[in-house]
Design a protein around this motif. Structure first.
Motif, PDB file in Angstrom:
ATOM      1  N   UNK A  11       0.892  -1.248   0.073  1.00 20.61           N
ATOM      2  CA  UNK A  11      -0.023   0.038   0.052  1.00 20.61           C
ATOM      3  C   UNK A  11       0.756   1.088  -0.250  1.00 20.61           C
ATOM      4  N   UNK A  12       1.866   1.172   0.752  1.00 20.45           N
ATOM      5  CA  UNK A  12       2.850   2.329   0.663  1.00 20.45           C
ATOM      6  C   UNK A  12       3.737   2.734  -0.386  1.00 20.45           C
ATOM      7  N   UNK A  13       3.900   1.415  -1.316  1.00 26.96           N
ATOM      8  CA  UNK A  13       4.604   1.828  -2.504  1.00 26.96           C
ATOM      9  C   UNK A  13       3.484   2.187  -3.728  1.00 26.96           C
ATOM     10  N   UNK A  14       2.300   1.876  -3.468  1.00 25.64           N
ATOM     11  CA  UNK A  14       1.314   2.286  -4.376  1.00 25.64           C
ATOM     12  C   UNK A  14       0.699   3.696  -4.302  1.00 25.64           C
ATOM     13  N   UNK A  15       0.670   4.033  -2.883  1.00 21.74           N
ATOM     14  CA  UNK A  15      -0.008   5.545  -2.775  1.00 21.74           C
ATOM     15  C   UNK A  15       0.911   6.019  -1.631  1.00 21.74           C
TER      16      UNK A  15
ATOM     17  N   UNK B 192       3.781  10.843   9.106  1.00 19.35           N
ATOM     18  CA  UNK B 192       2.815  10.752  10.379  1.00 19.35           C
ATOM     19  C   UNK B 192       1.758   9.672   9.967  1.00 19.35           C
ATOM     20  N   UNK B 193       1.521   9.577   8.886  1.00 15.76           N
ATOM     21  CA  UNK B 193       0.412   8.516   8.350  1.00 15.76           C
ATOM     22  C   UNK B 193       1.258   7.012   8.568  1.00 15.76           C
TER      23      UNK B 193
ATOM     24  N   UNK C   8       7.557 -13.924   0.979  1.00 15.87           N
ATOM     25  CA  UNK C   8       7.833 -12.600   1.338  1.00 15.87           C
ATOM     26  C   UNK C   8       8.953 -11.687   0.317  1.00 15.87           C
ATOM     27  N   UNK C   9       9.871 -12.621  -0.026  1.00 17.48           N
ATOM     28  CA  UNK C   9      11.060 -12.048  -0.878  1.00 17.48           C
ATOM     29  C   UNK C   9      10.390 -11.553  -2.190  1.00 17.48           C
ATOM     30  N   UNK C  10       9.596 -12.004  -2.685  1.00 20.13           N
ATOM     31  CA  UNK C  10       8.789 -11.767  -4.175  1.00 20.13           C
ATOM     32  C   UNK C  10       7.544 -11.028  -3.988  1.00 20.13           C
ATOM     33  N   UNK C  11       6.815 -11.219  -2.889  1.00 18.14           N
ATOM     34  CA  UNK C  11       5.327 -10.955  -2.724  1.00 18.14           C
ATOM     35  C   UNK C  11       5.176  -9.552  -3.227  1.00 18.14           C
ATOM     36  N   UNK C  12       5.744  -8.532  -2.529  1.00 21.49           N
ATOM     37  CA  UNK C  12       5.596  -7.078  -2.755  1.00 21.49           C
ATOM     38  C   UNK C  12       5.842  -6.674  -4.078  1.00 21.49           C
ATOM     39  N   UNK C  13       7.325  -7.164  -4.532  1.00 21.98           N
ATOM     40  CA  UNK C  13       7.888  -6.644  -5.573  1.00 21.98           C
ATOM     41  C   UNK C  13       6.807  -7.135  -6.979  1.00 21.98           C
ATOM     42  N   UNK C  14       6.533  -8.309  -6.830  1.00 15.69           N
ATOM     43  CA  UNK C  14       5.902  -8.899  -8.113  1.00 15.69           C
ATOM     44  C   UNK C  14       4.252  -8.435  -8.094  1.00 15.69           C
ATOM     45  N   UNK C  15       3.736  -8.453  -6.896  1.00 10.25           N
ATOM     46  CA  UNK C  15       2.223  -7.902  -7.003  1.00 10.25           C
ATOM     47  C   UNK C  15       2.503  -6.300  -7.400  1.00 10.25           C
ATOM     48  N   UNK C  16       3.115  -5.770  -6.838  1.00  9.15           N
ATOM     49  CA  UNK C  16       3.387  -4.240  -7.270  1.00  9.15           C
ATOM     50  C   UNK C  16       3.419  -4.153  -8.690  1.00  9.15           C
ATOM     51  N   UNK C  17       4.320  -4.892  -9.113  1.00  7.73           N
ATOM     52  CA  UNK C  17       4.654  -4.921 -10.739  1.00  7.73           C
ATOM     53  C   UNK C  17       3.180  -5.354 -11.716  1.00  7.73           C
ATOM     54  N   UNK C  18       2.666  -6.168 -11.074  1.00  4.70           N
ATOM     55  CA  UNK C  18       1.451  -6.774 -11.638  1.00  4.70           C
ATOM     56  C   UNK C  18       0.260  -5.548 -11.342  1.00  4.70           C
ATOM     57  N   UNK C  19       0.058  -4.853 -10.352  1.00  8.15           N
ATOM     58  CA  UNK C  19      -0.815  -4.003 -10.123  1.00  8.15           C
ATOM     59  C   UNK C  19      -0.593  -2.610 -11.168  1.00  8.15           C
ATOM     60  N   UNK C  20       0.795  -2.254 -11.217  1.00  5.55           N
ATOM     61  CA  UNK C  20       1.428  -1.352 -12.118  1.00  5.55           C
ATOM     62  C   UNK C  20       0.966  -1.549 -13.603  1.00  5.55           C
ATOM     63  N   UNK C  21       1.156  -3.039 -13.932  1.00  4.98           N
ATOM     64  CA  UNK C  21       0.690  -3.547 -15.449  1.00  4.98           C
ATOM     65  C   UNK C  21      -0.607  -3.004 -15.548  1.00  4.98           C
TER      66      UNK C  21
END
Length: 159
Positions: free
Chosen positions: A32-36, A41-42, A90-103
């Motif tokens: 969520x922090x990568x996407x937005x 403070x948040x 966990x090694x790949x989860x954030x990186x690949x899911x972020x790429x998929x969402x951006x795609x």
């Protein structure tokens, strides 16, 4: 094996699964922090809420799973679960899911970029028309590059 030992093994397994779940939830927060982009403070508030939820889940696990007794292997089990998650999924989860969402969102990003370019283009055209209407265009014709940026200067010289 006696029922007590089997119950202890199940409790260790639940502790490991709890640690796995804690790491998974935090990875979703990281995604969520990568996407937005968040303000500092948040981020702090999110972290405090995350740790409060982790505390209550751990308390529930210890209270109902081990009659409220804090035992080292329960904490160790949660740490093992976090470690296993970080070394496997966990090694790949954030990186690949972020790429998929951006795609998946890339056509919308392109559309937003095009709308931004069009808005800037029409804003510049309207500004030029207003300047011409108020007679400011004549001053610029004699001194086209004075006080202007390079792109504007080049477009004024072409006219």
């Amino acid at each position: 094996m006696s029922g007590t030992i089997i119950r202890e093994w199940y409790f260790l397994l639940y502790s490991i699964l709890t640690g796995f779940g804690f790491a998974y939830v935090y990875d979703n927060i990281r995604l969520l922090r990568h996407l937005w982009k968040h303000k500092r403070w948040l981020v702090d508030i999110e972290d405090v809420l995350y740790w409060i939820i982790c505390f209550f889940v751990s308390f529930y696990l210890l209270y109902y799973g081990n009659d409220g007794v804090i035992r080292f292997f329960a904490v160790l089990g949660a740490a093992i679960g976090m470690y296993l998650y970080s070394r496997t999924i966990g090694r790949l989860y954030v990186k690949w899911l972020y790429r998929l969402i951006m795609l998946l969102l890339s056509p919308y990003r392109f559309l937003n970029l095009q709308l931004t370019r069009l808005r800037k283009h029409f804003t510049m055209k309207i500004r030029d028309l207003l300047r011409a209407k108020h007679g400011e265009g004549e001053k610029n014709a004699t001194e086209p590059c004075k006080g202007k940026k390079r792109k504007t200067c080049i477009s004024a010289q072409k006219k």
